[in-house]
Design a protein around this motif. Structure first.
Motif, PDB file in Angstrom:
ATOM      1  N   ARG A 192       1.536   2.892   0.897  1.00  0.00           N
ATOM      2  CA  ARG A 192       1.778   4.335   0.905  1.00  0.00           C
ATOM      3  C   ARG A 192       2.636   4.638   2.136  1.00  0.00           C
ATOM      4  O   ARG A 192       2.117   4.949   3.209  1.00  0.00           O
ATOM      5  CB  ARG A 192       0.465   5.102   0.939  1.00  0.00           C
ATOM      6  CG  ARG A 192      -0.373   4.892  -0.323  1.00  0.00           C
ATOM      7  CD  ARG A 192      -1.643   5.710  -0.313  1.00  0.00           C
ATOM      8  NE  ARG A 192      -2.360   5.577  -1.572  1.00  0.00           N
ATOM      9  CZ  ARG A 192      -3.489   6.233  -1.867  1.00  0.00           C
ATOM     10  NH1 ARG A 192      -4.026   7.059  -0.985  1.00  0.00           N
ATOM     11  NH2 ARG A 192      -4.074   6.068  -3.031  1.00  0.00           N
ATOM     12  N   THR A 223       1.468  11.084  -0.353  1.00  0.00           N
ATOM     13  CA  THR A 223       0.514  10.104  -0.864  1.00  0.00           C
ATOM     14  C   THR A 223       1.090   9.224  -1.954  1.00  0.00           C
ATOM     15  O   THR A 223       0.352   8.605  -2.720  1.00  0.00           O
ATOM     16  CB  THR A 223      -0.738  10.820  -1.405  1.00  0.00           C
ATOM     17  OG1 THR A 223      -0.344  11.750  -2.420  1.00  0.00           O
ATOM     18  CG2 THR A 223      -1.466  11.538  -0.293  1.00  0.00           C
ATOM     19  N   THR A 224       2.395   9.139  -2.043  1.00  0.00           N
ATOM     20  CA  THR A 224       3.013   8.268  -3.044  1.00  0.00           C
ATOM     21  C   THR A 224       2.612   6.814  -2.800  1.00  0.00           C
ATOM     22  O   THR A 224       2.644   6.332  -1.666  1.00  0.00           O
ATOM     23  CB  THR A 224       4.536   8.390  -2.983  1.00  0.00           C
ATOM     24  OG1 THR A 224       4.896   9.735  -3.295  1.00  0.00           O
ATOM     25  CG2 THR A 224       5.194   7.456  -3.993  1.00  0.00           C
ATOM     26  N   THR A 225       2.243   6.119  -3.867  1.00  0.00           N
ATOM     27  CA  THR A 225       1.795   4.723  -3.770  1.00  0.00           C
ATOM     28  C   THR A 225       2.824   3.805  -4.422  1.00  0.00           C
ATOM     29  O   THR A 225       3.234   4.036  -5.563  1.00  0.00           O
ATOM     30  CB  THR A 225       0.437   4.527  -4.465  1.00  0.00           C
ATOM     31  OG1 THR A 225      -0.529   5.360  -3.841  1.00  0.00           O
ATOM     32  CG2 THR A 225      -0.004   3.071  -4.380  1.00  0.00           C
ATOM     33  N   GLY A 232      -3.017   9.573  -4.871  1.00  0.00           N
ATOM     34  CA  GLY A 232      -1.658   9.086  -4.702  1.00  0.00           C
ATOM     35  C   GLY A 232      -1.023   8.750  -6.028  1.00  0.00           C
ATOM     36  O   GLY A 232      -1.629   8.063  -6.866  1.00  0.00           O
ATOM     37  N   PHE A 233       0.217   9.205  -6.218  1.00  0.00           N
ATOM     38  CA  PHE A 233       0.949   8.920  -7.445  1.00  0.00           C
ATOM     39  C   PHE A 233       1.533   7.518  -7.365  1.00  0.00           C
ATOM     40  O   PHE A 233       2.287   7.184  -6.441  1.00  0.00           O
ATOM     41  CB  PHE A 233       2.068   9.945  -7.644  1.00  0.00           C
ATOM     42  CG  PHE A 233       2.940   9.655  -8.828  1.00  0.00           C
ATOM     43  CD1 PHE A 233       2.483   9.895 -10.118  1.00  0.00           C
ATOM     44  CD2 PHE A 233       4.222   9.133  -8.654  1.00  0.00           C
ATOM     45  CE1 PHE A 233       3.296   9.629 -11.219  1.00  0.00           C
ATOM     46  CE2 PHE A 233       5.036   8.861  -9.748  1.00  0.00           C
ATOM     47  CZ  PHE A 233       4.566   9.110 -11.034  1.00  0.00           C
ATOM     48  N   VAL A 274       4.037   4.928  -8.131  1.00  0.00           N
ATOM     49  CA  VAL A 274       5.421   4.876  -8.578  1.00  0.00           C
ATOM     50  C   VAL A 274       5.538   3.860  -9.708  1.00  0.00           C
ATOM     51  O   VAL A 274       5.022   2.733  -9.602  1.00  0.00           O
ATOM     52  CB  VAL A 274       6.337   4.484  -7.402  1.00  0.00           C
ATOM     53  CG1 VAL A 274       7.777   4.326  -7.893  1.00  0.00           C
ATOM     54  CG2 VAL A 274       6.264   5.530  -6.306  1.00  0.00           C
TER      55      VAL A 274
END
Length: 772
Positions: free
Chosen positions: A406, A413-415, A480-481, A483
Motif C-alpha cells: 500500500r 489505501t490502494t493495494t 483498500g482497493f 488494483v
C-alpha cells in the motif's frame, strides 16, 4: 599494513605472535592410536584421521572441551572462538563465512553455499542440523577451496563437524542444564548404551528457549524469542575388524516468537520533515510518542503486523566401511529434509500496513551418495578417490508466497499485489562428480600434494502465480482497493554444465615439529537459475571460480608446549555469486571480479598443566575488481550511479564484500586447578573482535562499526568429572551490535533498518552438569 590496521590491533597481533596464543584444540576419540600421541590435535580435514600439524592446509579445530569452556550453546557461536569464522542470519549475510567470504544470502531457492557444512561426513545443503553443542566431538574450519574432496559447496571452505560416536562396552550418560537472562533455558541429555560386545547406541536430546529481545511497542509484544528442540540417535556396529556400519538419524524443530525479520529503524529518510517528504513525515510522526529513537542501538519495533516463523530439519545417513587389504572402501548414503514453516511478516518498519507478506510451508529435500576408496595412512602414496551424486528439490506444488503493498499509506489505501498473486517457485538440482585427492611422499621430509574433481550439474527452475483469493483484483480488502492484476504465466529456466576443482602443492618438514607448505587450488561453484520470491524475477547465474594461493607454516616449539600455525593467502574470484537488495527484494547476481588477500594465524601456549593461553587472528582484505550492481539509495561520494536499460546501476569496483570484516580476532585463557583431592576449579575467558563491516555495496549509510565481546565461564566440579556447577557470561559488557544494516524497503533515500541479533545483548547465567 599499519595504515590499514588500527594501532591497538597491531599491538594485539604482535603480542599474539610473541606469546603464540592458541590454535583451539580438539581430540578425536575415535582416532587410531598410531596417528597421534596424547595431547596432539587430530582432525579429519583430508577425510582421514591425521595430526593437525601434518595436514598441509589452513585449518583450525576446536574440540568439545573448549566449546563447553566458552559457555556457548549453539554451533554458530564458534565464530567467537575461531578467528576468520563468521555466521550471518540476515538475508544478505546468510550462513558461514571464512576469510570474509560466504553465502551472500538473497531469497533464492536454488543458491548454493560458498562455505560448505559437513556433519559426520554428510554434506548439508540447507539449514543447520546441529541445534545444540552437547554431543559434538570437534569442529574444524577448513579455509580456502576444499572442492576436491567436499564438492561444489566448498569453493571457499568447509565447516567440518564430527559428533561423538557410540562407544562399545560403556554405559554412560550426561545431563546439562543452564538458565540465563531473557529467561534463557538450555537443557540436553545423552546416553551411551552398549548393545553387544561390538555395537552401541547413543541418543542425544536437547531443548533451548529464550524470550524475545525486540520490544514491539505497537503490538505490545516481545519478538525474537525462540523454542528449539531436537534429538539425534546413532548406532555403531562393527561385526568384524574389517567391516563397520554407522547409522545416524536426527530431527529438530525451531519455532520463533514473532517474525524472522527482526527489523528496527536505524535512520529516517532524508526527506523526513521537509515539504517534499510529507509522506515520510506522516509515516514516522508517531515515533516520539512511542518512545522510539532511531539508531544502531534501537531495540524497539513499530511494525503493526503480526509475524511468525518456524522450521523443521531432519534426516539420516548410513556409513559403511569395508577394509580391502591395505585399502578402505567407504559408502555414505544420506537423506536430508527441511521444511520452512508457514510465515507472516511485514518489512516496512512502520506502524502502517504498507507491506505485508505470507508464505505457506516450503519443503526441501536432498539425497546423496558418496563412494570412496582410500589407501592406508603412512604409505608412500596416500590417496582418496571416488564418486559422488546428489539430488536436491526445493518447493512443491502446494507452496506459495504472496505480498501486498500500500504505497500511499497513510494518505490512501490502494493495494498493489506486487507478487501478482500467489507465487509458486520450484527448483530441482542434480549433480554427479568424480574425484581423487592425495599426497606422494618423495622423501620422509618432502611430499607432493594434488587433487582433482570434475562435476556436472543440472538445474531446472520454474515460477508461476495464481490469483490470490484473499486479494482478488478489483475487490476491497481492509478498506483498500486491490488494483487489478494478472497472474504471471509459467516461467522456466534450466542450465546444465560441467566444471572442475583442483589443487597442487608441496609440504616440507624441517623437523618433526616444523612444516612448511604451499598450495595453489581452484574452487568451483556450479551455475544456477533462480526466480525471486516476490516478483518472480529470473536470474541466470554463471559458475563461480576461485584461484587460491596459500603459503603456510605449522610448528610446535618448546617440547610442544607452544603451537603456532600461520598462512598467507591470495584468492582471486571470477563471477562471484552474490546478492543485491534492489529496494524490494534480494536478487542473486554475479560479480565480474573479486579478490580476498590476507594472512591468518592460530596459536596455543600451554604455560603449565593448569594454565593455557590461546587465540588467533585473520586479516582479509576483500575487494571487488568488477561489479556492476544496483545503485544504493544513498551512494558513497566516490561512486556515481548511471542508468542502463531503465535500471540505476553503479560500478562497485574497489568496494569490500558485504558483511566482510578486514580483521577478526580471538584471544582467551583457560585455568583449571585442584581445590583438594575431590574438587577442581576452572575459569575460562574469551575475547572476540570484529572490525567494521559494510552491508550494502557502495552504500554510504549501511554499515556496522567494529566491536568486541568478552565471555567468561567459571565453575567448581568433581575431580573425576562427575558433576560441575558454574556461572557464565556472554557479551559481558553488553556491546550492542546488529546482524545487518540495510536500506529500508519502500522508503525514500536515507532510511535504513537494523536486523537485530540475540548475540548483541549480554547474557549472564548459571549452569550444572552431571554425568555417569
Amino acid at each position: 599494513m599499519s595504515k590499514i590496521l588500527p594501532r591497538h590491533l597491531l599491538s594485539g597481533a604482535a603480542l599474539g605472535a610473541m606469546l603464540t596464543f592458541a590454535a583451539p584444540q580438539a581430540m578425536a576419540a575415535d582416532a587410531p592410536e598410531q596417528v597421534a600421541a596424547p595431547g596432539d590435535i587430530v582432525v579429519t580435514a583430508s577425510r582421514r584421521a591425521e595430526r593437525l600439524q601434518d595436514v598441509p592446509i589452513a585449518v583450525s579445530a576446536i574440540g568439545a572441551a573448549q566449546i563447553k569452556s566458552g559457555g556457548f550453546q549453539q554451533l554458530t557461536d564458534i565464530q567467537y572462538q575461531v578467528s576468520g569464522v563468521q555466521f550471518g542470519n540476515s538475508p544478505n549475510d546468510a550462513g558461514f563465512r571464512l576469510r570474509g567470504v560466504g553465502t551472500a544470502g538473497g531469497y533464492s531457492s536454488s543458491s548454493e553455499q560458498n562455505v560448505g557444512t559437513v556433519v559426520d561426513g554428510v554434506v548439508i545443503p540447507f539449514g543447520n542440523p546441529v541445534g545444540s553443542l552437547g554431543d559434538l566431538e570437534r569442529v574444524e574450519a577448513l579455509k580456502g577451496p576444499q572442492g576436491t574432496q567436499f564438492g561444489k559447496n566448498a569453493s571457499s571452505g568447509v565447516i567440518n563437524i564430527t559428533t561423538a560416536k557410540p562407544k562399545f562396552g560403556v554405559l554412560s550418560g550426561k545431563v546439562f542444564a543452564s538458565y540465563g537472562e531473557l529467561n534463557e533455558v538450555n537443557t540436553n541429555a545423552s546416553v551411551n548404551i552398549p548393545v553387544s560386545a561390538n555395537s552401541a547406541l547413543a541418543v542425544y536430546a536437547y531443548y533451548r528457549s529464550n524470550d524475545g529481545f525486540v520490544n514491539n511497542v505497537v503490538r505490545h509484544e516481545k519478538w525474537g524469542g525462540t523454542i528449539n528442540s531436537g534429538v539425534r540417535a546413532k548406532y555403531f556396529y562393527e561385526p568384524s575388524d574389517d567391516l563397520s556400519f554407522y547409522l545416524i538419524g536426527d530431527y529438530s524443530r525451531n519455532v520463533g516468537r514473532g517474525p524472522g525479520q527482526l527489523w528496527t529503524i536505524n535512520s529516517l529518510p532524508n526527506s523526513y520533515g521537509t515539504a517534499a517528504g510529507a509522506l515520510a513525515t506522516a509515516r514516522f510522526a508517531n515515533l516520539a510518542s512511542l518512545g522510539v529513537t532511531p539508531g544502531l542501538t534501537n531495540d524497539k519495533s513499530v511494525e503493526n503486523s503480526a509475524g511468525y516463523n518456524s522450521e523443521q530439519n531432519y534426516g539420516g545417513s548410513l556409513e559403511i566401511n569395508k577394509k580391502l587389504g591395505n585399502y578402505n572402501l567407504t559408502s555414505i548414503t544420506a537423506y536430508r529434509g527441511f521444511v520452512q514453516g508457514a510465515a507472516a511478516y511485514a518489512i516496512d518498519a512502520t506502524s502502517y500496513s504498507i507491506f505485508t507478506a505470507r508464505e505457506m510451508p516450503k519443503p526441501q529435500s536432498f539425497i546423496s551418495e558418496e563412494l570412496r576408496l582410500s589407501s592406508a595412512s603412512g604409505s608412500k602414496l596416500e590417496f582418496i578417490g571416488g564418486i559422488y551424486a546428489s539430488s536436491r528439490k526445493v518447493g512443491s506444488p502446494n507452496f506459495y508466497s504472496a505480498a501486498q503493498l500500500r504505497p500511499a499509506l497513510p494518505f490512501a489505501t490502494t493495494t498493489i499485489n506486487i507478487s501478482a498473486g500467489k507465487t509458486n517457485t520450484q527448483t530441482k538440482s542434480d549433480s554427479v562428480a568424480g574425484f581423487v585427492d592425495g599426497k606422494y611422499h618423495v622423501t620422509e621430509q618432502f611430499a607432493l600434494i594434488g587433487g582433482f574433481r570434475y562435476q556436472y550439474d543440472w538445474v531446472k527452475s520454474s515460477s508461476v502465480t495464481t490469483l490470490d483469493e484473499q486479494y482478488m483484483p478489483g475487490t476491497v480488502v481492509d478498506g483498500g482497493f486491490v488494483v487489478p492484476y494478472t497472474a504471471r504465466p509459467m516461467s522456466t529456466g534450466s542450465v546444465s554444465k560441467g566444471g572442475w576443482s583442483g589443487k597442487a602443492g608441496a609440504n616440507y618438514k624441517i623437523n618433526r615439529d616444523v612444516m612448511l607448505f604451499g598450495t595453489i587450488a581452484r574452487g568451483y561453484l556450479g551455475p544456477t537459475v533462480t526466480f525471486s520470491g516476490l516478483t518472480g524475477t529470473r536470474s541466470d547465474v554463471n559458475p563461480q571460480t576461485v584461484r587460491d594461493i596459500a603459503l603456510g607454516i605449522k610448528s610446535q616449539l618448546f617440547n610442544r608446549a607452544v603451537t603456532f600455525n600461520a598462512s598467507v593467502f591470495f584468492d582471486q574470484y571470477k563471477n562471484l555469486q552474490t546478492s543485491v537488495f534492489n529496494g524490494t527484494e534480494f536478487l542473486t547476481q554475479n560479480a565480474g571480479g573479486f579478490n580476498a588477500n590476507g594472512f591468518e594465524f592460530d596459536a596455543n601456549w600451554r604455560v603449565s598443566p593448569e594454565f593455557s593461553l590461546r587465540g588467533g587472528m585473520t586479516y582479509s582484505e576483500t575487494k571487488f575488481t568488477d561489479y556492476e550492481t544496483a545503485c544504493p539509495a544513498v551512494v558513497k561520494a566516490a561512486y556515481t550511479c548511471y542508468t542502463k536499460n531503465g535500471t540505476s546501476l553503479v560500478q562497485a569496483a574497489g568496494e569490500p564484500l558485504s558483511g566482510a570484516p578486514k580483521v577478526s580476532a580471538t584471544f582467551g585463557a583457560d585455568v583449571k586447578v585442584p581445590i583438594n583431592d575431590r574438587l577442581n576449579f576452572d575459569w575460562s575467558a574469551n575475547f572476540y573482535y570484529r572490525s567494521r563491516v559494510q552491508y550494502d555495496v557502495a552504500s554510504a549509510v549501511s554499515s556496522q562499526p567494529g566491536y568486541y565481546t568478552i565471555g567468561l565461564n567459571t565453575g567448581v566440579g568433581d575431580a573425576e568429572g562427575k558433576w560441575r556447577v558454574g556461572v557464565f557470561a556472554r557479551n559481558l559488557l553488553d556491546k550492542r551490535f546488529v546482524a545487518s544494516v540495510i536500506g529500508m524497503p519502500f522508503a525514500d533515500a536515507g532510511a535504513t533498518v537494523n536486523w537485530l541479533t540475540r548475540e548483541g545483548r549480554r547474557t549472564v547465567g548459571v549452569s550444572a552438569t552431571m554425568s555417569f
